[in-house]
Motif scaffolding. Structure first.
Motif, PDB file in Angstrom:
ATOM      1  N   GLU A 109      23.985  35.722  79.616  1.00 41.77           N
ATOM      2  CA  GLU A 109      23.686  34.494  78.880  1.00 41.77           C
ATOM      3  C   GLU A 109      22.265  34.567  78.296  1.00 41.77           C
ATOM      4  O   GLU A 109      22.042  34.264  77.128  1.00 41.77           O
ATOM      5  CB  GLU A 109      23.802  33.307  79.864  1.00 41.77           C
ATOM      6  CG  GLU A 109      23.755  31.930  79.254  1.00 41.77           C
ATOM      7  CD  GLU A 109      24.953  31.645  78.360  1.00 41.77           C
ATOM      8  OE1 GLU A 109      26.062  32.085  78.702  1.00 41.77           O
ATOM      9  OE2 GLU A 109      24.739  30.988  77.311  1.00 41.77           O
ATOM     10  N   ARG A 110      21.326  35.030  79.117  1.00 45.92           N
ATOM     11  CA  ARG A 110      19.932  35.121  78.668  1.00 45.92           C
ATOM     12  C   ARG A 110      19.808  36.116  77.505  1.00 45.92           C
ATOM     13  O   ARG A 110      19.083  35.890  76.552  1.00 45.92           O
ATOM     14  CB  ARG A 110      19.059  35.565  79.855  1.00 45.92           C
ATOM     15  CG  ARG A 110      17.569  35.384  79.620  1.00 45.92           C
ATOM     16  CD  ARG A 110      16.766  35.628  80.877  1.00 45.92           C
ATOM     17  NE  ARG A 110      16.927  36.974  81.404  1.00 45.92           N
ATOM     18  CZ  ARG A 110      17.165  37.263  82.680  1.00 45.92           C
ATOM     19  NH1 ARG A 110      17.252  36.309  83.565  1.00 45.92           N
ATOM     20  NH2 ARG A 110      17.294  38.510  83.084  1.00 45.92           N
ATOM     21  N   CYS A 111      20.548  37.234  77.599  1.00 45.85           N
ATOM     22  CA  CYS A 111      20.484  38.259  76.555  1.00 45.85           C
ATOM     23  C   CYS A 111      21.327  37.899  75.327  1.00 45.85           C
ATOM     24  O   CYS A 111      21.141  38.482  74.278  1.00 45.85           O
ATOM     25  CB  CYS A 111      20.997  39.588  77.084  1.00 45.85           C
ATOM     26  SG  CYS A 111      19.835  40.469  78.121  1.00 45.85           S
ATOM     27  N   GLY A 112      22.260  36.979  75.474  1.00 44.29           N
ATOM     28  CA  GLY A 112      23.198  36.717  74.376  1.00 44.29           C
ATOM     29  C   GLY A 112      23.999  37.984  74.108  1.00 44.29           C
ATOM     30  O   GLY A 112      24.123  38.443  72.974  1.00 44.29           O
ATOM     31  N   CYS A 113      24.520  38.556  75.194  1.00 45.07           N
ATOM     32  CA  CYS A 113      25.020  39.940  75.122  1.00 45.07           C
ATOM     33  C   CYS A 113      26.483  40.067  74.679  1.00 45.07           C
ATOM     34  O   CYS A 113      27.355  39.384  75.182  1.00 45.07           O
ATOM     35  CB  CYS A 113      24.868  40.581  76.487  1.00 45.07           C
ATOM     36  SG  CYS A 113      25.256  42.334  76.444  1.00 45.07           S
ATOM     37  N   CYS A 208      21.076  50.399  65.809  1.00 48.21           N
ATOM     38  CA  CYS A 208      20.740  49.377  66.809  1.00 48.21           C
ATOM     39  C   CYS A 208      21.948  49.128  67.711  1.00 48.21           C
ATOM     40  O   CYS A 208      23.057  48.894  67.240  1.00 48.21           O
ATOM     41  CB  CYS A 208      20.340  48.080  66.101  1.00 48.21           C
ATOM     42  SG  CYS A 208      20.232  46.675  67.225  1.00 48.21           S
ATOM     43  N   ILE A 209      21.712  49.159  69.005  1.00 49.31           N
ATOM     44  CA  ILE A 209      22.831  48.989  69.943  1.00 49.31           C
ATOM     45  C   ILE A 209      22.778  47.598  70.605  1.00 49.31           C
ATOM     46  O   ILE A 209      23.428  47.369  71.619  1.00 49.31           O
ATOM     47  CB  ILE A 209      22.901  50.129  70.982  1.00 49.31           C
ATOM     48  CG1 ILE A 209      21.528  50.434  71.605  1.00 49.31           C
ATOM     49  CG2 ILE A 209      23.436  51.404  70.353  1.00 49.31           C
ATOM     50  CD1 ILE A 209      21.056  49.467  72.619  1.00 49.31           C
ATOM     51  N   ASP A 210      21.979  46.709  70.029  1.00 49.39           N
ATOM     52  CA  ASP A 210      21.981  45.305  70.426  1.00 49.39           C
ATOM     53  C   ASP A 210      21.601  45.110  71.895  1.00 49.39           C
ATOM     54  O   ASP A 210      22.368  44.525  72.671  1.00 49.39           O
ATOM     55  CB  ASP A 210      23.362  44.696  70.126  1.00 49.39           C
ATOM     56  CG  ASP A 210      23.277  43.183  69.974  1.00 49.39           C
ATOM     57  OD1 ASP A 210      22.175  42.624  70.138  1.00 49.39           O
ATOM     58  OD2 ASP A 210      24.326  42.564  69.697  1.00 49.39           O
ATOM     59  N   CYS A 211      20.411  45.612  72.249  1.00 52.94           N
ATOM     60  CA  CYS A 211      19.932  45.400  73.624  1.00 52.94           C
ATOM     61  C   CYS A 211      18.957  44.235  73.706  1.00 52.94           C
ATOM     62  O   CYS A 211      18.722  43.682  74.773  1.00 52.94           O
ATOM     63  CB  CYS A 211      19.260  46.665  74.156  1.00 52.94           C
ATOM     64  SG  CYS A 211      17.736  47.094  73.285  1.00 52.94           S
ATOM     65  N   GLY A 212      18.329  43.913  72.581  1.00 54.75           N
ATOM     66  CA  GLY A 212      17.392  42.784  72.559  1.00 54.75           C
ATOM     67  C   GLY A 212      16.023  43.083  73.153  1.00 54.75           C
ATOM     68  O   GLY A 212      15.192  42.179  73.264  1.00 54.75           O
ATOM     69  N   LEU A 213      15.758  44.346  73.501  1.00 56.93           N
ATOM     70  CA  LEU A 213      14.449  44.649  74.096  1.00 56.93           C
ATOM     71  C   LEU A 213      13.318  44.368  73.113  1.00 56.93           C
ATOM     72  O   LEU A 213      12.224  43.958  73.499  1.00 56.93           O
ATOM     73  CB  LEU A 213      14.396  46.111  74.557  1.00 56.93           C
ATOM     74  CG  LEU A 213      15.125  46.424  75.865  1.00 56.93           C
ATOM     75  CD1 LEU A 213      15.201  47.931  76.094  1.00 56.93           C
ATOM     76  CD2 LEU A 213      14.431  45.760  77.054  1.00 56.93           C
ATOM     77  N   CYS A 214      13.582  44.593  71.812  1.00 57.87           N
ATOM     78  CA  CYS A 214      12.535  44.362  70.798  1.00 57.87           C
ATOM     79  C   CYS A 214      12.128  42.886  70.797  1.00 57.87           C
ATOM     80  O   CYS A 214      10.938  42.548  70.797  1.00 57.87           O
ATOM     81  CB  CYS A 214      13.017  44.779  69.418  1.00 57.87           C
ATOM     82  SG  CYS A 214      14.625  44.114  68.974  1.00 57.87           S
ATOM     83  N   GLU A 215      13.131  42.032  70.804  1.00 63.04           N
ATOM     84  CA  GLU A 215      12.838  40.585  70.758  1.00 63.04           C
ATOM     85  C   GLU A 215      12.131  40.143  72.044  1.00 63.04           C
ATOM     86  O   GLU A 215      11.219  39.327  72.010  1.00 63.04           O
ATOM     87  CB  GLU A 215      14.147  39.829  70.569  1.00 63.04           C
ATOM     88  CG  GLU A 215      13.931  38.352  70.339  1.00 63.04           C
ATOM     89  CD  GLU A 215      15.191  37.663  69.860  1.00 63.04           C
ATOM     90  OE1 GLU A 215      15.822  38.155  68.909  1.00 63.04           O
ATOM     91  OE2 GLU A 215      15.545  36.626  70.448  1.00 63.04           O
ATOM     92  N   GLU A 216      12.554  40.732  73.168  1.00 64.44           N
ATOM     93  CA  GLU A 216      11.941  40.392  74.445  1.00 64.44           C
ATOM     94  C   GLU A 216      10.469  40.821  74.458  1.00 64.44           C
ATOM     95  O   GLU A 216       9.619  40.147  75.029  1.00 64.44           O
ATOM     96  CB  GLU A 216      12.703  41.144  75.538  1.00 64.44           C
ATOM     97  CG  GLU A 216      12.761  40.445  76.867  1.00 64.44           C
ATOM     98  CD  GLU A 216      13.698  41.184  77.808  1.00 64.44           C
ATOM     99  OE1 GLU A 216      14.927  41.037  77.633  1.00 64.44           O
ATOM    100  OE2 GLU A 216      13.232  41.922  78.686  1.00 64.44           O
ATOM    101  N   ALA A 217      10.176  41.952  73.806  1.00 66.56           N
ATOM    102  CA  ALA A 217       8.797  42.485  73.820  1.00 66.56           C
ATOM    103  C   ALA A 217       7.900  41.807  72.795  1.00 66.56           C
ATOM    104  O   ALA A 217       6.676  41.862  72.919  1.00 66.56           O
ATOM    105  CB  ALA A 217       8.828  43.988  73.536  1.00 66.56           C
ATOM    106  N   CYS A 218       8.487  41.183  71.784  1.00 61.03           N
ATOM    107  CA  CYS A 218       7.684  40.662  70.668  1.00 61.03           C
ATOM    108  C   CYS A 218       6.797  39.498  71.133  1.00 61.03           C
ATOM    109  O   CYS A 218       7.302  38.461  71.549  1.00 61.03           O
ATOM    110  CB  CYS A 218       8.593  40.210  69.529  1.00 61.03           C
ATOM    111  SG  CYS A 218       7.649  39.512  68.149  1.00 61.03           S
ATOM    112  N   LEU A 224      14.015  39.014  66.265  1.00 57.19           N
ATOM    113  CA  LEU A 224      14.353  40.344  65.729  1.00 57.19           C
ATOM    114  C   LEU A 224      15.793  40.728  66.014  1.00 57.19           C
ATOM    115  O   LEU A 224      16.475  41.311  65.178  1.00 57.19           O
ATOM    116  CB  LEU A 224      13.420  41.392  66.362  1.00 57.19           C
ATOM    117  CG  LEU A 224      11.933  41.203  66.059  1.00 57.19           C
ATOM    118  CD1 LEU A 224      11.085  42.070  66.977  1.00 57.19           C
ATOM    119  CD2 LEU A 224      11.643  41.534  64.607  1.00 57.19           C
ATOM    120  N   ARG A 225      16.259  40.379  67.205  1.00 55.96           N
ATOM    121  CA  ARG A 225      17.609  40.812  67.566  1.00 55.96           C
ATOM    122  C   ARG A 225      18.641  40.237  66.605  1.00 55.96           C
ATOM    123  O   ARG A 225      19.605  40.920  66.247  1.00 55.96           O
ATOM    124  CB  ARG A 225      17.918  40.381  68.995  1.00 55.96           C
ATOM    125  CG  ARG A 225      19.231  40.929  69.501  1.00 55.96           C
ATOM    126  CD  ARG A 225      19.510  40.470  70.897  1.00 55.96           C
ATOM    127  NE  ARG A 225      20.578  41.249  71.510  1.00 55.96           N
ATOM    128  CZ  ARG A 225      20.830  41.265  72.795  1.00 55.96           C
ATOM    129  NH1 ARG A 225      20.080  40.563  73.622  1.00 55.96           N
ATOM    130  NH2 ARG A 225      21.820  41.972  73.282  1.00 55.96           N
TER     131      ARG A 225
END
Ligand code: SF4
Ligand code: SF4
Ligand code: SF4
Length: 267
Positions: A109-113, A208-218, A224-225
């Motif tokens: 849920e948090r990742c919107g995965c 992009c494999i849709d992990c969301g790490l970029c958005e988490e780090a921004c 970004l995700r």
């Protein structure tokens, strides 16, 4: 998920020469490579809810030790990354043993995965996808000019820290276009809109494999995700390909199409 220790013990020295995962050292989560079952680090390994692009370490490990086999702990997104990295000839899946972890419902849920589990699950229980589309829906409800304004406002907060690139499991180029002074003027913050972010978005297309790490780090909370997810949606719509889904599919951006292929796209 304390079973991780037992799994590492079982794999090291048998299925693999070493096991790459995370350890918790006095509250700090770090990557660790367990090379023997007497290692004191074995007591510290944990799944936890921290994430780290272990695939980036595997690229170097496999290059440095071409005769060795590594086991690695993978969440759904890690597995997607390794699949795509193998197609880009950065890792060799034949020399890897993936040990899968299913993410919890809260993590999904948090990742919107879109797929919070790998193909084979050794730890955790599979939960359903929770793909977050709120930002995409919001932006798509805007007219073109407003949409541009919306993104301009988001990217005006960018401090050009390169955190999104550095954390990304799919960014591995030795010479990065984002640091090419002919493309991105050095010392300008925020970086020029939209070129800086378009360069990165284009590089992530089909990758992009849709992990969301970029958005988490921004540090600027830029969505970004959602931008990269939209690029992948277009890729799937036009070329019927989504990065990281299957090791058997060819990435259509990795080979030249015929004139007929291009005509098909234009239809
Ligand atoms: S992106 Fe998905 S697979 Fe990766 S950590 Fe988040 S929920 Fe798990
Ligand atoms: S979501 Fe971000 S960090 Fe993850 S693969 Fe895509 S661009 Fe890279
Ligand atoms: S992480 Fe955020 S602030 Fe840093 S370069 Fe990327 S978009 Fe800009």
């Amino acid at each position: 998920m304390s079973d991780l220790k037992a799994i590492v013990k079982e794999k090291v020295g048998k299925d693999a020469d070493a096991f790459l995962c995370l350890k918790n050292e006095e509250g700090t989560v770090l990557p660790v490579l367990i090379t023997d079952t007497d290692s004191p680090d074995l007591e510290l390994v944990e799944v936890g809810d921290s994430r780290y692009p272990l695939g980036k370490i595997l690229i170097d490990l496999q290059r440095e030790y071409p005769d060795r086999r590594f086991a690695v702990l993978v969440r759904g997104c890690d597995e997607r990354a390794l699949i795509e990295l193998s197609k880009l000839e950065q890792v060799d899946l034949e020399r890897l043993v993936m040990v899968g972890v299913a993410c919890s419902a809260e993590e999904a849920e948090r990742c919107g995965c879109p797929r919070p589990y790998p193909g084979e699950i050794a730890l955790g229980d599979k939960v359903e996808a929770a793909p977050g589309r709120k930002v995409i829906d919001e932006v798509e409800s805007l007219a073109d000019a407003e949409r541009m304004r919306w993104w301009r406002e988001q990217f005006s907060r960018c401090i050009k820290c390169y955190g999104c690139r550095n954390i990304c499991p799919m960014c591995f180029c030795k010479d990065c276009a984002l640091e090419d002074p002919h493309l991105v003027e050095p010392g300008v913050i925020p970086p020029e809109f939209p070129s800086f972010h378009i360069i990165r978005a284009l590089d992530m297309t089909g990758r992009c494999i849709d992990c969301g790490l970029c958005e988490e780090a921004c540090p600027a909370d830029i969505p970004l995700r959602s931008l990269y997810r939209k690029m992948q949606d277009i890729m799937e719509d036009k070329l019927e390909y989504r990065a990281g889904e299957s090791a058997g599919d060819r990435n259509p951006l990795s080979f030249l199409g015929t004139e007929q292929d291009i005509e098909k796209l234009e239809e």
